[in-house]
Design a protein around this motif. Structure first.
Motif, PDB file in Angstrom:
ATOM      1  N   GLY A  34       8.911   7.215  13.415  1.00 47.10           N
ATOM      2  CA  GLY A  34       8.274   8.378  14.015  1.00 47.10           C
ATOM      3  C   GLY A  34       8.215   9.578  13.097  1.00 47.10           C
ATOM      4  O   GLY A  34       7.841  10.676  13.515  1.00 47.10           O
ATOM      5  N   GLU A  35       8.555   9.388  11.836  1.00 47.80           N
ATOM      6  CA  GLU A  35       8.469  10.432  10.810  1.00 47.80           C
ATOM      7  C   GLU A  35       7.631   9.890   9.650  1.00 47.80           C
ATOM      8  O   GLU A  35       7.642   8.683   9.392  1.00 47.80           O
ATOM      9  CB  GLU A  35       9.853  10.811  10.291  1.00 47.80           C
ATOM     10  CG  GLU A  35      10.792  11.377  11.350  1.00 47.80           C
ATOM     11  CD  GLU A  35      10.412  12.781  11.759  1.00 47.80           C
ATOM     12  OE1 GLU A  35       9.679  13.445  11.001  1.00 47.80           O
ATOM     13  OE2 GLU A  35      10.832  13.204  12.848  1.00 47.80           O
ATOM     14  N   PRO A  36       6.905  10.762   8.921  1.00 49.97           N
ATOM     15  CA  PRO A  36       6.066  10.269   7.822  1.00 49.97           C
ATOM     16  C   PRO A  36       6.849   9.512   6.757  1.00 49.97           C
ATOM     17  O   PRO A  36       6.337   8.563   6.163  1.00 49.97           O
ATOM     18  CB  PRO A  36       5.437  11.554   7.261  1.00 49.97           C
ATOM     19  CG  PRO A  36       5.466  12.516   8.399  1.00 49.97           C
ATOM     20  CD  PRO A  36       6.716  12.201   9.152  1.00 49.97           C
ATOM     21  N   CYS A  37       8.087   9.935   6.497  1.00 49.97           N
ATOM     22  CA  CYS A  37       8.929   9.266   5.499  1.00 49.97           C
ATOM     23  C   CYS A  37      10.351   9.739   5.675  1.00 49.97           C
ATOM     24  O   CYS A  37      10.611  10.669   6.449  1.00 49.97           O
ATOM     25  CB  CYS A  37       8.439   9.557   4.072  1.00 49.97           C
ATOM     26  SG  CYS A  37       8.606  11.299   3.592  1.00 49.97           S
TER      27      CYS A  37
ATOM     28  N   ILE B 166       0.817  -1.205   0.000  1.00 52.09           N
ATOM     29  CA  ILE B 166       0.000   0.000   0.000  1.00 52.09           C
ATOM     30  C   ILE B 166       0.858   1.266   0.000  1.00 52.09           C
ATOM     31  O   ILE B 166       0.502   2.264  -0.627  1.00 52.09           O
ATOM     32  CB  ILE B 166      -0.978  -0.003   1.202  1.00 52.09           C
ATOM     33  CG1 ILE B 166      -1.974   1.151   1.115  1.00 52.09           C
ATOM     34  CG2 ILE B 166      -0.229   0.013   2.526  1.00 52.09           C
ATOM     35  CD1 ILE B 166      -3.027   0.991   0.070  1.00 52.09           C
ATOM     36  N   ALA B 167       2.032   1.242   0.659  1.00 49.32           N
ATOM     37  CA  ALA B 167       2.894   2.426   0.669  1.00 49.32           C
ATOM     38  C   ALA B 167       3.458   2.695  -0.720  1.00 49.32           C
ATOM     39  O   ALA B 167       3.427   3.831  -1.210  1.00 49.32           O
ATOM     40  CB  ALA B 167       4.023   2.255   1.678  1.00 49.32           C
TER      41      ALA B 167
ATOM     42  N   GLY C 270       6.587   3.509   4.479  1.00 48.12           N
ATOM     43  CA  GLY C 270       5.875   2.294   4.852  1.00 48.12           C
ATOM     44  C   GLY C 270       5.414   2.371   6.290  1.00 48.12           C
ATOM     45  O   GLY C 270       5.563   3.401   6.960  1.00 48.12           O
ATOM     46  N   ASP C 271       4.860   1.268   6.794  1.00 48.37           N
ATOM     47  CA  ASP C 271       4.406   1.278   8.178  1.00 48.37           C
ATOM     48  C   ASP C 271       5.566   1.394   9.150  1.00 48.37           C
ATOM     49  O   ASP C 271       5.377   1.759  10.307  1.00 48.37           O
ATOM     50  CB  ASP C 271       3.547   0.049   8.492  1.00 48.37           C
ATOM     51  CG  ASP C 271       4.236  -1.273   8.202  1.00 48.37           C
ATOM     52  OD1 ASP C 271       5.375  -1.258   7.681  1.00 48.37           O
ATOM     53  OD2 ASP C 271       3.625  -2.322   8.477  1.00 48.37           O
ATOM     54  N   GLY C 272       6.788   1.132   8.686  1.00 50.97           N
ATOM     55  CA  GLY C 272       7.959   1.330   9.523  1.00 50.97           C
ATOM     56  C   GLY C 272       8.205   2.781   9.880  1.00 50.97           C
ATOM     57  O   GLY C 272       8.962   3.071  10.804  1.00 50.97           O
ATOM     58  N   CYS C 273       7.554   3.690   9.169  1.00 49.05           N
ATOM     59  CA  CYS C 273       7.723   5.118   9.456  1.00 49.05           C
ATOM     60  C   CYS C 273       6.755   5.610  10.525  1.00 49.05           C
ATOM     61  O   CYS C 273       7.136   6.331  11.442  1.00 49.05           O
ATOM     62  CB  CYS C 273       7.547   5.933   8.176  1.00 49.05           C
ATOM     63  SG  CYS C 273       8.952   5.817   7.042  1.00 49.05           S
TER      64      CYS C 273
ATOM     65  N   PHE D 121      -1.535   4.126   8.012  1.00 48.04           N
ATOM     66  CA  PHE D 121      -0.239   4.764   8.218  1.00 48.04           C
ATOM     67  C   PHE D 121       0.709   4.470   7.059  1.00 48.04           C
ATOM     68  O   PHE D 121       1.492   5.338   6.650  1.00 48.04           O
ATOM     69  CB  PHE D 121       0.374   4.288   9.526  1.00 48.04           C
ATOM     70  CG  PHE D 121      -0.262   4.884  10.761  1.00 48.04           C
ATOM     71  CD1 PHE D 121      -0.967   6.071  10.699  1.00 48.04           C
ATOM     72  CD2 PHE D 121      -0.141   4.251  11.977  1.00 48.04           C
ATOM     73  CE1 PHE D 121      -1.555   6.623  11.834  1.00 48.04           C
ATOM     74  CE2 PHE D 121      -0.712   4.789  13.123  1.00 48.04           C
ATOM     75  CZ  PHE D 121      -1.421   5.975  13.051  1.00 48.04           C
ATOM     76  N   ALA D 122       0.677   3.246   6.551  1.00 50.27           N
ATOM     77  CA  ALA D 122       1.539   2.903   5.423  1.00 50.27           C
ATOM     78  C   ALA D 122       1.162   3.731   4.196  1.00 50.27           C
ATOM     79  O   ALA D 122       2.031   4.222   3.468  1.00 50.27           O
ATOM     80  CB  ALA D 122       1.439   1.415   5.117  1.00 50.27           C
ATOM     81  N   TYR D 123      -0.147   3.881   3.961  1.00 49.51           N
ATOM     82  CA  TYR D 123      -0.603   4.708   2.837  1.00 49.51           C
ATOM     83  C   TYR D 123      -0.114   6.153   2.998  1.00 49.51           C
ATOM     84  O   TYR D 123       0.436   6.751   2.058  1.00 49.51           O
ATOM     85  CB  TYR D 123      -2.126   4.680   2.734  1.00 49.51           C
ATOM     86  CG  TYR D 123      -2.656   5.702   1.764  1.00 49.51           C
ATOM     87  CD1 TYR D 123      -2.689   5.444   0.388  1.00 49.51           C
ATOM     88  CD2 TYR D 123      -3.071   6.956   2.201  1.00 49.51           C
ATOM     89  CE1 TYR D 123      -3.135   6.404  -0.508  1.00 49.51           C
ATOM     90  CE2 TYR D 123      -3.517   7.925   1.309  1.00 49.51           C
ATOM     91  CZ  TYR D 123      -3.544   7.643  -0.043  1.00 49.51           C
ATOM     92  OH  TYR D 123      -3.980   8.599  -0.925  1.00 49.51           O
ATOM     93  N   LEU D 124      -0.326   6.723   4.180  1.00 50.18           N
ATOM     94  CA  LEU D 124       0.055   8.118   4.409  1.00 50.18           C
ATOM     95  C   LEU D 124       1.557   8.314   4.286  1.00 50.18           C
ATOM     96  O   LEU D 124       2.021   9.360   3.829  1.00 50.18           O
ATOM     97  CB  LEU D 124      -0.432   8.566   5.785  1.00 50.18           C
ATOM     98  CG  LEU D 124      -1.954   8.642   5.962  1.00 50.18           C
ATOM     99  CD1 LEU D 124      -2.307   8.936   7.409  1.00 50.18           C
ATOM    100  CD2 LEU D 124      -2.565   9.695   5.033  1.00 50.18           C
ATOM    101  N   SER D 125       2.335   7.308   4.673  1.00 58.60           N
ATOM    102  CA  SER D 125       3.779   7.388   4.541  1.00 58.60           C
ATOM    103  C   SER D 125       4.189   7.413   3.068  1.00 58.60           C
ATOM    104  O   SER D 125       5.036   8.217   2.656  1.00 58.60           O
ATOM    105  CB  SER D 125       4.434   6.212   5.258  1.00 58.60           C
ATOM    106  OG  SER D 125       5.836   6.237   5.099  1.00 58.60           O
ATOM    107  N   GLY D 126       3.592   6.516   2.262  1.00 57.03           N
ATOM    108  CA  GLY D 126       3.895   6.512   0.838  1.00 57.03           C
ATOM    109  C   GLY D 126       3.502   7.817   0.172  1.00 57.03           C
ATOM    110  O   GLY D 126       4.228   8.350  -0.685  1.00 57.03           O
ATOM    111  N   LEU D 127       2.352   8.357   0.577  1.00 57.90           N
ATOM    112  CA  LEU D 127       1.909   9.641   0.036  1.00 57.90           C
ATOM    113  C   LEU D 127       2.878  10.750   0.422  1.00 57.90           C
ATOM    114  O   LEU D 127       3.232  11.606  -0.412  1.00 57.90           O
ATOM    115  CB  LEU D 127       0.504   9.948   0.568  1.00 57.90           C
ATOM    116  CG  LEU D 127      -0.157  11.236   0.075  1.00 57.90           C
ATOM    117  CD1 LEU D 127      -0.393  11.194  -1.427  1.00 57.90           C
ATOM    118  CD2 LEU D 127      -1.481  11.463   0.814  1.00 57.90           C
ATOM    119  N   ALA D 128       3.330  10.750   1.671  1.00 56.52           N
ATOM    120  CA  ALA D 128       4.271  11.780   2.124  1.00 56.52           C
ATOM    121  C   ALA D 128       5.580  11.714   1.348  1.00 56.52           C
ATOM    122  O   ALA D 128       6.161  12.754   1.003  1.00 56.52           O
ATOM    123  CB  ALA D 128       4.540  11.599   3.618  1.00 56.52           C
TER     124      ALA D 128
END
Length: 317
Positions: free
Chosen positions: A275-278, A14-15, A290-293, A300-307
């Motif tokens: 602890g950071e979006p990306c 998803i990211a 990814g969700d690791g962020c 969260f994984a989606y929002l990280s990829g978007l960021a």
């Protein structure tokens, strides 16, 4: 980084799909590569004999951020997703991979391609298999966005002599998943049983056929708890399946078994995130999402990829 050049995204979960969708929408050329047979990552659906299907990875997702809420509303309107067991739980339709496939519609996608090395070429990057064979015929990529789990990301970065501060701090819990088809009755009372005790042998038991768009039938997906999964991480899948079935029989009615299988998710759920979006280094064009962020949720994984996509676009502006 300039506006030109194709961007490589490693990981079709998803990211990676979120980043690819945003970049392609902004007019950038993108190629997504994944070592699996198809997209989805941990939003996965496994096919079994006789047309059986099991969502053996992420069981559902929630939507709380306005951007993700709007996306999920679009998915539900088009039949790509539907609510399941409550207003705050959504699933892909007909399988959990559907939302990822929707985001990747029209994106150049190469599955079954395991990237083993990143090789610097001028101001860009070429991708190679572990033995040095080229993975793509394109010119050097202007950026490489890594959306695979952090241990795999670290291996690729280290092989290229690069690093992204924070990636090494990510920690994951493993998970063994049991997929079972049987002739017994459906789960009593509710399609889901959850045990939040970290030491529980079975943390999650769900009637997979109760999800919207699935074929009715007695199909169960059960996730072992993190402690049990970690303690049995290197056991044979058949042995794990046998032991989890025995535990399952103590919890719910199980009839004659028609199919059973176990799958190991080595990096199932994030226990410690960056602890950071990306993460992104514009001087090298390397990024991590990814969700690791942000933490262990599909959203969260989606929002990280978007960021990460937004960072790439901002640097190229």
């Amino acid at each position: 980084m300039g506006r030109d050049g194709t961007i490589a995204i490693i990981g079709a979960g998803i990211a990676g799909a979120a980043a690819a969708h945003r970049l392609r929408g902004a007019g950038r050329s993108v190629v997504v590569l994944d070592k699996g047979r198809g997209p989805g990552g941990r939003m996965a659906t496994r096919r079994g004999p006789e047309g059986l299907r099991f969502d053996h990875g992420a069981q559902y997702f929630t939507a709380r951020d306005p951007r993700f809420i709007a996306l999920v509303q679009g998915w539900t309107a088009r039949g790509v997703a539907a609510s399941w067991g409550g207003a705050d739980r959504f699933v892909g339709v007909p399988g959990m991979t559907a939302p990822v496939r929707d985001l990747l519609d029209g994106v150049a996608l190469k599955c079954g391609r395991a990237v083993g090395r990143l090789v610097r070429e001028g101001r860009g990057w070429r991708l190679q298999e572990a033995d040095g064979a080229p993975l793509a015929e394109d010119a050097a990529f202007s950026a490489v966005l890594l959306t695979c789990p952090s241990p795999q990301t670290l291996a690729l970065l280290g092989g290229a002599g690069e690093s992204l501060p924070g990636v090494a701090e990510v920690r994951y819990a493993p998970c063994w998943t049991l997929m079972l088809a049987h002739d017994g009755p459906p789960l009593p009372d509710a399609p889901v049983r959850e045990d939040r005790d970290p030491d529980a042998t079975l943390a999650w038991i769900a009637e997979n056929g109760s999800k919207p768009g699935r074929e009715p039938g007695r199909t169960i997906v059960a996730h072992a708890g993190p402690a049990w999964s970690r303690a049995n991480l290197d056991c044979a899948a058949e042995d794990v399946a046998e032991r989890l079935v025995a535990t399952l029989r103590d919890r719910v009615p199980v009839g004659e078994i028609r199919h059973r299988a176990a799958h190991r998710w080595r990096y199932a759920a994030v226990e410690r995130a960056v602890g950071e979006p990306c993460l992104f280094a514009p001087e090298t064009g390397l990024g991590f999402a990814g969700d690791g962020c942000l933490g262990p949720r599909v959203e969260f994984a989606y929002l990280s990829g978007l960021a990460l996509a937004e960072r790439v676009l901002a640097e190229a502006a």
